[in-house]
Design an enzyme around this catalytic site. Structure first.
Site, mmCIF file in Angstrom:
data_model
loop_
_atom_site.group_PDB
_atom_site.id
_atom_site.type_symbol
_atom_site.label_atom_id
_atom_site.label_comp_id
_atom_site.label_asym_id
_atom_site.label_seq_id
_atom_site.Cartn_x
_atom_site.Cartn_y
_atom_site.Cartn_z
ATOM 1 N N TYR A 176 0.738 -1.137 0.142
ATOM 2 C CA TYR A 176 0.052 -0.180 0.040
ATOM 3 C C TYR A 176 1.057 1.275 -0.039
ATOM 4 O O TYR A 176 1.671 1.390 0.730
ATOM 5 C CB TYR A 176 -0.956 -0.103 1.390
ATOM 6 C CG TYR A 176 -1.723 1.037 1.421
ATOM 7 C CD1 TYR A 176 -2.906 1.342 0.768
ATOM 8 C CD2 TYR A 176 -1.401 2.509 1.769
ATOM 9 C CE1 TYR A 176 -3.881 2.676 0.822
ATOM 10 C CE2 TYR A 176 -1.935 3.620 1.994
ATOM 11 C CZ TYR A 176 -3.380 3.601 1.428
ATOM 12 O OH TYR A 176 -4.210 4.770 1.789
ATOM 13 N N GLU B 135 -3.632 7.558 -4.221
ATOM 14 C CA GLU B 135 -3.370 6.191 -3.322
ATOM 15 C C GLU B 135 -3.229 5.102 -4.322
ATOM 16 O O GLU B 135 -3.997 4.862 -5.361
ATOM 17 C CB GLU B 135 -4.776 5.930 -2.756
ATOM 18 C CG GLU B 135 -4.703 4.732 -1.842
ATOM 19 C CD GLU B 135 -6.023 4.229 -1.088
ATOM 20 O OE1 GLU B 135 -6.141 4.480 0.111
ATOM 21 O OE2 GLU B 135 -7.013 4.013 -1.796
#
Length: 291
Positions: A12, A100
């Site tokens: 992530y 993101e």
């Protein structure tokens, strides 16, 4: 057609706007492909946070440090660092509030790839990026919010049954809070701003009553820049032009408040006057319940 990737592991990675420091913040984790909120709750030690100096930007040493912390092998450090730097440049160049990548993956061949990405943009900066504005798909948005944006109204639809029309974002949030405090549920956030016109107030009422879940409307006005009597005139004309079918609760305070209250009193409208915000919220909750 996109080719499938033979994934060895998932990561992530995000560049966010840290409002506490008014600067960019990189948040990353070796636990990619899952909800980052769950990781932050269950395993906070797995969350890496790297603040970025707004003047210096993301430095090469920071990118390399992040790559090592995320477990990239020596042969992958250059590719990972280059990707991190590119994401940060994108964040700044396009006035993003979030970039993101989840998951950022390492393939079994050792390639570093961004398989999925999400971008949030600062609404106040979109005017500088017509190419981004052109990609807007209103079919994916709440039609009430789309209509509000056409008239310069700050509107966010919620799931409650007490509609709110307020001037000022802070006052609007306080109004929603006190509705909740007294057992009600706000149907929206609506800030008409300090210099709302009669037309804007009329359009605001149209948007509010178009919501079939609305059982009462609470108008909470504090006159500062906009005088209360001027706002009262707008409320009267708007309410009469659209023929309100739900109870209207009005709380007025501020400059020329006595004139405003007198106008409402003599308007012929069937409204419920409130003395203060607590009184207005209680009356709105009662009205919405049909009591």
């Amino acid at each position: 057609m996109a080719e499938s990737a033979d994934i060895a592991r998932e990561i992530y990675f995000a560049v966010l706007l840290d409002r506490a420091t008014a600067a960019a913040l990189i948040v990353a984790s070796t636990e990619g492909g899952v909800e980052i909120e769950a990781i932050a709750t269950k395993s906070p030690e797995k969350i890496i946070r790297e603040p970025i100096d707004p003047l210096a930007g993301l430095q090469p040493y920071q990118a390399r440090k992040l790559a090592k912390q995320l477990g990239f092998e020596s042969s992958q450090l250059k590719s990972a660092s280059k990707l991190f730097e590119g994401l940060y440049r994108t964040f700044v160049a396009f006035d993003c509030s979030m970039v993101e990548v989840n998951p950022l993956v390492v393939t079994k061949k050792g390639e570093v790839l961004a398989l999925d990405a999400k971008f949030n943009f600062d609404d106040n900066a979109v005017y500088r990026h017509p190419e981004i504005a052109a990609m807007r798909d209103i079919a994916e948005e709440d039609p009430r919010e789309v209509e509000a944006s056409k008239h310069g109204l700050n509107y966010i639809g919620l799931d409650g049954n007490i509609a709110c029309l307020v001037n000022g974002a802070g006052l609007a949030m306080a109004t929603m809070d006190i509705i909740k405090f007294y057992g009600g549920e706000p149907a929206n956030f609506l800030d008409v701003g300090g210099g709302a016109t009669e037309e804007q107030v009329t359009e605001a009422f149209k948007i509010l009553i178009a919501d079939k879940h609305v059982k009462a409307i609470l108008v909470n006005i504090f006159g500062g820049i906009m005088k209360v009597d001027i706002m009262a005139q707008g409320i009267i004309k708007a309410a009469k032009s659209i023929k309100l079918s739900v109870p209207l609760i009005v709380r007025l305070e501020g400059t020329n408040v006595d004139k405003g209250k007198e106008l409402l009193k003599n308007s012929g409208l069937e409204l419920i006057a409130a003395d203060d915000l607590a009184d207005a919220a209680q009356k709105a909750v009662t009205a919405a319940k049909g009591k």
